[in-house]
Design a protein around this motif. Sequence first.
Motif, short mmCIF file in Angstrom:
data_model
loop_
_atom_site.label_atom_id
_atom_site.label_comp_id
_atom_site.label_asym_id
_atom_site.label_seq_id
_atom_site.Cartn_x
_atom_site.Cartn_y
_atom_site.Cartn_z
N LYS A 87 0.83 -1.21 0.00
CA LYS A 87 0.00 0.00 0.00
C LYS A 87 0.86 1.26 0.00
CE LYS A 87 -3.91 -2.12 2.44
NZ LYS A 87 -4.63 -2.19 3.75
N GLN A 88 1.96 1.22 0.75
CA GLN A 88 2.86 2.36 0.80
C GLN A 88 3.50 2.60 -0.56
OE1 GLN A 88 3.25 4.53 3.03
NE2 GLN A 88 5.16 5.58 2.54
N GLN A 89 3.89 1.53 -1.24
CA GLN A 89 4.47 1.65 -2.58
C GLN A 89 3.44 2.20 -3.57
OE1 GLN A 89 7.66 1.66 -2.20
NE2 GLN A 89 8.34 -0.07 -3.43
N ILE A 90 2.21 1.74 -3.46
CA ILE A 90 1.14 2.22 -4.34
C ILE A 90 0.90 3.71 -4.11
CG2 ILE A 90 -1.33 2.06 -4.83
CD1 ILE A 90 -1.11 -0.95 -4.22
N LYS A 91 0.96 4.13 -2.86
CA LYS A 91 0.77 5.54 -2.53
C LYS A 91 1.84 6.41 -3.22
CE LYS A 91 0.14 8.55 1.55
NZ LYS A 91 1.18 9.56 1.31
N ILE A 92 3.09 5.97 -3.13
CA ILE A 92 4.17 6.72 -3.80
C ILE A 92 3.98 6.70 -5.30
CG2 ILE A 92 6.66 6.83 -4.17
CD1 ILE A 92 6.98 5.45 -1.42
N LEU A 93 3.62 5.54 -5.84
CA LEU A 93 3.39 5.41 -7.28
C LEU A 93 2.34 6.40 -7.76
CD1 LEU A 93 3.80 3.65 -9.92
CD2 LEU A 93 1.85 2.30 -9.10
N SER A 102 10.42 -19.61 -3.04
CA SER A 102 10.40 -19.10 -4.42
C SER A 102 9.29 -18.07 -4.59
CB SER A 102 10.20 -20.26 -5.39
OG SER A 102 10.06 -19.78 -6.72
N LEU A 103 8.11 -18.36 -4.05
CA LEU A 103 6.98 -17.43 -4.14
C LEU A 103 7.27 -16.15 -3.35
CD1 LEU A 103 4.06 -16.73 -4.90
CD2 LEU A 103 3.31 -18.06 -2.91
N LEU A 104 7.80 -16.29 -2.15
CA LEU A 104 8.12 -15.14 -1.31
C LEU A 104 9.15 -14.23 -1.97
CD1 LEU A 104 8.21 -17.02 2.10
CD2 LEU A 104 6.66 -15.13 1.55
N LYS A 105 10.13 -14.83 -2.63
CA LYS A 105 11.16 -14.04 -3.30
C LYS A 105 10.56 -13.25 -4.45
CE LYS A 105 15.44 -12.76 -4.26
NZ LYS A 105 15.23 -11.88 -5.40
N LYS A 106 9.69 -13.86 -5.22
CA LYS A 106 9.04 -13.13 -6.32
C LYS A 106 8.17 -12.01 -5.78
CE LYS A 106 8.96 -16.96 -9.65
NZ LYS A 106 9.60 -18.00 -8.83
N MET A 107 7.47 -12.26 -4.69
CA MET A 107 6.64 -11.22 -4.08
C MET A 107 7.49 -10.05 -3.58
SD MET A 107 3.88 -13.61 -2.04
CE MET A 107 3.30 -12.24 -1.04
N SER A 108 8.64 -10.37 -3.00
CA SER A 108 9.54 -9.32 -2.53
C SER A 108 10.08 -8.50 -3.71
CB SER A 108 10.70 -9.93 -1.75
OG SER A 108 11.62 -8.93 -1.34
N ASP A 109 10.46 -9.19 -4.77
CA ASP A 109 10.95 -8.49 -5.96
C ASP A 109 9.86 -7.60 -6.55
OD1 ASP A 109 13.37 -9.72 -5.68
OD2 ASP A 109 13.03 -11.22 -7.25
N LEU A 110 8.63 -8.08 -6.54
CA LEU A 110 7.50 -7.29 -7.03
C LEU A 110 7.34 -6.02 -6.20
CD1 LEU A 110 4.90 -6.85 -8.69
CD2 LEU A 110 3.71 -8.31 -7.03
N LEU A 111 7.39 -6.17 -4.89
CA LEU A 111 7.24 -5.03 -3.99
C LEU A 111 8.28 -3.95 -4.29
CD1 LEU A 111 5.60 -4.15 -1.43
CD2 LEU A 111 7.51 -5.06 -0.10
N GLN A 112 9.52 -4.36 -4.46
CA GLN A 112 10.59 -3.40 -4.71
C GLN A 112 10.51 -2.79 -6.11
OE1 GLN A 112 12.34 -2.58 -2.09
NE2 GLN A 112 11.26 -4.21 -0.98
N SER A 113 9.94 -3.52 -7.06
CA SER A 113 9.90 -3.06 -8.44
C SER A 113 8.78 -2.05 -8.70
CB SER A 113 9.73 -4.25 -9.39
OG SER A 113 10.81 -5.14 -9.27
N VAL A 137 7.97 0.63 -7.01
CA VAL A 137 8.64 1.94 -6.90
C VAL A 137 10.08 1.67 -6.49
CG1 VAL A 137 8.73 4.17 -5.76
CG2 VAL A 137 6.52 3.14 -6.25
N PRO A 138 10.99 1.47 -7.43
CA PRO A 138 12.40 1.21 -7.07
C PRO A 138 12.96 2.37 -6.26
CG PRO A 138 12.00 0.73 -9.40
CD PRO A 138 10.78 1.43 -8.88
N TRP A 139 13.63 2.05 -5.15
CA TRP A 139 14.12 3.09 -4.25
C TRP A 139 15.04 4.07 -4.95
CZ3 TRP A 139 19.29 3.85 -3.47
CH2 TRP A 139 20.16 2.82 -3.87
N TYR A 140 15.81 3.58 -5.93
CA TYR A 140 16.80 4.43 -6.59
C TYR A 140 16.16 5.41 -7.58
CZ TYR A 140 16.29 0.71 -10.07
OH TYR A 140 15.78 -0.21 -10.96
N LEU A 141 14.84 5.31 -7.79
CA LEU A 141 14.16 6.27 -8.66
C LEU A 141 13.36 7.29 -7.85
CD1 LEU A 141 12.85 3.99 -11.57
CD2 LEU A 141 14.92 5.40 -11.49
N THR A 142 13.54 7.30 -6.55
CA THR A 142 12.87 8.29 -5.71
C THR A 142 13.84 9.41 -5.37
OG1 THR A 142 13.44 7.06 -3.70
CG2 THR A 142 11.33 6.56 -4.72
N CYS A 143 13.30 10.61 -5.20
CA CYS A 143 14.10 11.79 -4.79
C CYS A 143 15.26 12.04 -5.74
CB CYS A 143 14.63 11.63 -3.37
SG CYS A 143 13.36 11.32 -2.13
#
Length: 360
Positions: free
Chosen positions: A196-202, A309-320, A322-328
């Motif tokens: 939800k936090q990532q969606i808010k930033i998006l 395997s599922l958890l890793k894909k979900m984590s990658d999705l979360l980070q993708s 709003v990639p942190w390096y594209l903020t600010c």
Amino acid sequence: MASCPKELERNGPTKGMRFTREQAEKLFENYLNKKLSWFEIGEGGLNNLIFFIQCQNDDEQYVLKICGSAWTKIKTESEVSAILIVHKYTKIPLPKIIAYSSDKTNEFGVEWIVMTRLKGRSLRSSSKTHDIWPELTIDEQKLVVDQLVEYASQLQNSIPRSNLIGNYKLNGEVGTNSEGMGPWNNYKDYYNDRLKQQIKILNEDPLFTSVRDDIMKSIKEFQTFNLPDFSDVPNVFTHNDLGVQNIIESKDLNINGIIDWELAGSYPVCEEYFRSYKPIIYNEQLTIYLYDQLEKKNVLTPRTIKHYSLLKKMSDLLQSVVPWYLTCLANPEHPTVEKELNQARDKVILLVQQIKQELQ
């Protein structure tokens, strides 16, 4: 955490911050009754300024860590509490907390920690001239891995576990994470709140306008999936950045200490593998060796964590999303930015489809 390429330079938490020797002298005199004899600017990270200090008539050396402007109270207190907990329950070598202030209304206007400085060298640095890890032989790297495995085992098996997810508070209880969210009772809530936090930033950051609709379409599809409850993934004490850059070694490759505990807390066991053990896991031979040794110490690994395997894909999705390096970004109009945005969008779309296939 890796640094950004110059074209993606960010106005990050330490942008424009400075702390002078004069301020350090006042801090040490007021809080520790010590006078400085030596002051050096260290290699700070994305989130902090670092200074190395020695005082008159004192054989000890100190680290002064200045917290970046993006946080209030939580991150400083999280690091202090994590270090105290690790000292209490393990034999892991790490700095000792000397003094700290998590109140920005102090006379310096910043949060700070003074801790002892560990003797030795970091095995990996953002400065190529000090990057020791690639110079080691595979057998030397395995020596480091063996010691790291012992300490990872102590973190997970010696420190009492909590049913809650989050960073530790000064009273030893689990509280919010560094972003002020949580604590959480289960993995699904932990994941969904961060999504939800990532969606808010998006939705609020104009930088993502060109890819927003495509990313949101994939997120909405993901939110229809029937996910496991992940109740069989235990919480453990997690460093959350346990890479060789945070290992201080002597010249004979003995680990003299582990540093940078600001992100540590009680987290699902999979989380350590999403952020740690770099660059060890970039080498397949070392990865197999690492997992073998961890499993011998009864530490769960990606080979034994349920749903990994599922958890890793979900984590990658979360980070993708709003990639942190594209903020600010300091230069959001740079041509590279659009390319990175498109790559992030394509990765989100791909990951959602991969997750869908794995659930079928």
